[in-house]
Design a protein around this motif. Structure first.
Motif: not given
Length: 873
Positions: A122-143
């Motif tokens: 899934w992640y390899e198919d995401q846009s750069l902007e979408r990946k940036k938003s997802f990384r924020k979830l990981v960094d915040e500990g919510r994902w």
């Protein structure tokens, strides 16, 4: 001790003893070192609990407000009823999209994810902007990534290196993309749990572990004793193997009637009070099984959160209403990740000085009711289990040779090896090959999944797994061929061509002498001396060792098929002992010649491979072996009458063992000829079939004890005995083709390196049959039986003294690498050990004193009602 309680129930050979404080390593002492314990032993395992304070002080009281940690998740199998790609297209792509959207929209929400094979897709198919938003979830500990392997591995049939490699594959992806490594294990769906798991996971850096499928009686006992969280001491790896472990209360599903993708009533102003009361009643009831006022509540199930908005919106309303009225409900709700849950539990336990019990052992076999022991999948689809082991071995060789080549090939060599003409080209070459290895490792890692190597998937999914493993195997073979050639020759321009496609070595037409170099690679870290067998088209053969010296060799006749009356005139089996150094290779030269040709250089007629003497036997009506006369017209085949004292008793023998063969062409007895050995131990091996009308892919439900295979208790049509300088062999087959057997006992110096009898069985199972080979030994083992889990032998305790319908399936356990049975023989000095090493994982059982049986194959006409909805054929 202020109070001590003891209870025991269920299965296995394990202990639960006075425990330790969460986050602190407990003292390494056994249960016998605690005084004043009340002990109760039932069905072979012991549960000992000593509370360090009154019970009410360690648990949430009736008036205490508990905190329920809602853990949103989706359990996504990378292959079960559908293939990996099928599931990704129909479900997983949408689940990940929906879950991410809902977390981005609300900072209070959480989500955990385990299977990196799906996530990476899934992640390899995401846009750069979408990946940036997802990384924020990981960094915040919510994902939070939990487990984090390429798949959620099985724990009964998976080889230990398969588990390590699939975890490494998943964790590498997370480190490379997010700089994170999972800290919590999430093994919620394997069908039983191995004592290897806490040890490996601790070594991998995990802080805690969540498991689920344990024997239903054991889970009931754990709930009654508030033992659902404990410190699990696993198999020994030489360090701290203690892992804080949580057992899910009621599977990994959302609480009943609170899954809004399963038709649960929508929450609204009119029913929020009644729905909140219903949920809080369930949660407070679950809380009685745990010691802290914090409760882990899974919120999800298989392939859930395709409508994540609806799931979260309904739960949001309940959380808000319950927390507003927490004094009334005595419950608070919050979304949490697993890390948040375990951190909270650790802080509370340390502040209250609460201790947890210490558990030692594993959780096999698993049963979800008295009539359903999940012991069939230990053997289901054995071909897949064997293929997995072959792929792992080939991948190890490929990775080892890649590393050695990269360390030893110098781009400044003159001339440089082809493709490595300068540093830039070399870097590109090595990275390209590394990507091939990584892709192959990902394909192989997929098969560690608990519905893959277990064989508990639908047939078209099994075919997909085979395709993936074959791709990994082909990649590994290509890398081995390429780099072994490069390392052997430092080849500047003309690499030698190596191939794994070794079938029959042939003479070149018109040539007096044809020489074939055979390269043997040892991927292990110790020298290996083994019998190597290769098919050739000439009986005149010479073998040259890597040092140029002649090698003693043996030629055996080959029959085209089991029904052929005469051996092939154009195919023979060459055997010789090869010695290969640790992480090294050896090149042996096989010289094929005509009868009247001169020997090759360094050889003479005395170093030519010697033909073995062959005697062919048939089984008479009374089950006694007798030599067959007149059917074989060959000068090299010997027929000789058995002596009166050896009627029905042919044998193989070397300097260590004498192996007697019974009328089924299987082992009758083994005599250890060494001084101080156990002497003669009866084995009494046969093949037998369990008949069933209710077994399925997961569950073993026999109709009763097994019935012998073949006439006269498993008698054979033919049994051929080969005696030679390198090894003795036995080949046999039934007249109806039900099974074939081959045994090899090394001769000469080889016995110093391999004190073992090698046996291979080719079997077929009819409809609703489960085939076993049974060994009824003369060892009085007094329940001294153990199976090997990949790190150590795990003691097993048999239920019942005689095999009856209700206990047979309980007396089977997973044997990843093998098993042993130990005891004093009826006659002879000392103690004897029968050790069994299997080429792939299977189920091993014991129904009576001194007996062991290996389940080899299963073919079933029905499903067992556990979701597969397909028979295993």
């Amino acid at each position: 001790c202020h109070g001590c309680v003891g209870s025991g129930i269920g299965v296995g050979c394990s202990q639960l003893v006075v425990g330790s404080h969460l986050g602190m390593r407990p003292p390494r002492r056994g249960p016998d070192q605690h005084s004043g314990h009340l002990r109760a032993v039932m069905f072979g395992w012991m549960l000992i609990l000593c509370l360090l304070r009154p019970a009410h002080a360690a648990n949430a009281g009736d008036d205490e407000v508990i905190t329920a940690h809602i853990i949103p998740h989706s359990h996504c199998d990378p292959g079960w009823l559908s293939t990996f790609e099928g599931y990704y297209t129909s479900d997983v792509n949408r689940i990940l999209d929906e879950a991410v959207n809902q977390l981005i929209g609300d900072s209070k929400r959480r989500f955990i994810w385990a299977e990196i094979s799906f996530f990476s897709r899934w992640y390899e198919d995401q846009s750069l902007e979408r990946k940036k938003s997802f990384r924020k979830l990981v960094d915040e500990g919510r994902w939070e990534f939990v487990g984090g392997g390429w798949a959620q591995n099985d724990e009964a049939a998976s080889d230990i290196m398969l588990v390590v490699n699939q975890m490494t594959t998943g964790h590498q992806y997370l480190v490379e993309n997010f700089g994170v490594q999972p800290r919590i294990g999430w093994q919620i769906d394997p069908f039983g749990h191995s004592s290897i798991t806490p040890s490996l996971f601790k070594a991998m850096g995990f802080d805690a572990l969540v498991i689920n499928r344990i024997h239903h009686l054991r889970k009931q006992a754990f709930k009654r004793g508030r033992l659902m969280e404990f410190v699990w001491r696993g198999s020994g790896l030489g360090g701290d193997e203690d892992m804080f472990t949580h057992v899910l209360h009621t599977h990994y599903s959302a609480p009943k009637h609170f899954d809004w993708e399963e038709g649960a009533p929508q929450v609204n102003a009119g029913n929020v009070q009644s729905r909140s009361t219903q949920l809080c009643t369930e949660l407070r009831n679950r809380m009685k099984a745990y010691r802290t006022p914090h409760l882990l509540v899974p919120f999800g199930d298989d392939f859930k959160f395709k409508n994540a908005a609806n799931q979260f919106q309904n739960m949001d309303q309940l959380i808000k209403h319950i927390n507003t009225n927490s004094a009334t409900f005595k419950v608070k709700l919050r979304y949490s990740t697993l890390s948040e849950y375990f951190s909270t539990v650790a802080e509370w336990a340390q502040s209250k000085q609460t201790s947890f019990p210490l558990f030692m052992g594993d959780f096999f076999p698993y049963a979800d009711n008295e009539d359903s022991y999940w012991t069939g999948y230990f053997t289901t689809r054995p071909f897949l289990k064997k293929l997995s082991r072959q792929v792992e071995a080939s991948m190890r060789s490929a990775e080892a040779l890649y590393a050695m080549a990269r360390a030893n090939i110098n781009v400044n060599d003159n001339p440089a090896p082809a493709g490595l003409v300068d540093a830039g080209a070399a870097a590109s070459h090595w990275m390209q090959t590394f990507e091939h290895i990584r892709n192959a490792r990902r394909e192989a890692s997929m098969f560690s999944h608990h519905d893959a190597i277990t064989g508990t998937c639908r047939s078209h999914v099994a075919n997909d797994y085979v395709s993936r493993m074959n791709r990994a195997l082909n990649t590994a073979h290509g890398i081995v061929e390429s780099y072994l050639s490069l390392l052997l020759t430092k080849q500047p321009s003309h690499p030698i061509k190596l191939t794994h496609a070794l079938r029959v070595l042939t003479q070149t037409p018109g040539s007096e002498l044809t020489s074939h170099p055979i390269v043997l690679f040892n991927s292990l870290s110790w020298t290996r001396s083994e019998v190597v067998s290769i098919h050739v088209d000439s009986p005149v053969v010479y073998v040259t060792a890597p040092d140029g010296k002649p090698v003693e060799a043996q030629i055996d006749h080959v029959w085209a098929n089991t029904q052929a009356s005469a051996p092939s005139p154009t195919e023979f089996l060459l055997s010789f002992v090869a010695n290969v150094p640790a992480l090294g290779a050896g090149t042996y030269i096989i010289h094929l010649a005509n009868r009247n040709n001169k020997p090759p250089g360094g050889h003479s007629e005395t170093t030519r491979a010697v033909k073995s003497a062959v005697t062919e036997y048939v089984v008479s009506g009374n089950g006694i072996m007798a030599p067959l006369r007149g059917a074989i017209a060959s000068e090299e085949i010997v027929t000789a009458d058995l002596g009166e004292g050896d009627k029905g008793n042919i044998f193989l023998e070397n300097g260590v063992y004498r192996v007697e063969i019974n009328s089924a062409c299987l082992i009758r007895a083994i005599t250890d000829k060494r001084k101080g050995g156990p002497g003669r131990v009866e084995i009494n091996q046969n093949l037998a079939r369990y008949l069933t009308r209710r077994s399925g892919a997961y569950i073993f439900r026999p109709e009763g004890p097994p019935v012998p295979v073949g006439p006269a208790g498993g008698g054979l049509g033919k049994c051929r005995v080969f005696r030679g300088k390198v090894a003795d062999h036995v080949l046999g087959t039934t007249g109806d083709g039900a099974y074939g057997v081959k045994m090899t006992l090394p001769q000469g110096e080889q016995v110093l390196h391999a004190l073992a009898l090698q046996m291979s069985l080719e079997v077929s199972a009819g409809p609703n049959q489960e085939l076993v080979t049974k060994m009824k030994t003369s060892l009085k083992n007094d329940h001294d039986l153990a199976t090997h889990n990949g790190l150590e032998f795990v003691p097993r305790v048999r239920k019942g003294e005689k095999p009856i319908k209700t206990t047979i399936s309980q007396n089977f356990w997973p044997a990843v690498y093998g098993a042993k049975i130990q005891g004093k023989p009826i006659s002879g000095p000392g103690s004897g050990v029968l050790g069994i090493l299997n080429s792939h994982a299977l189920g091993l059982g014991s129904q009576e004193e001194g007996e062991v049986e290996l389940m080899l194959h299963r073919q079933l006409n029905q499903d067992d009602g556990r979701g597969l909805s397909e028979a295993v054929r």
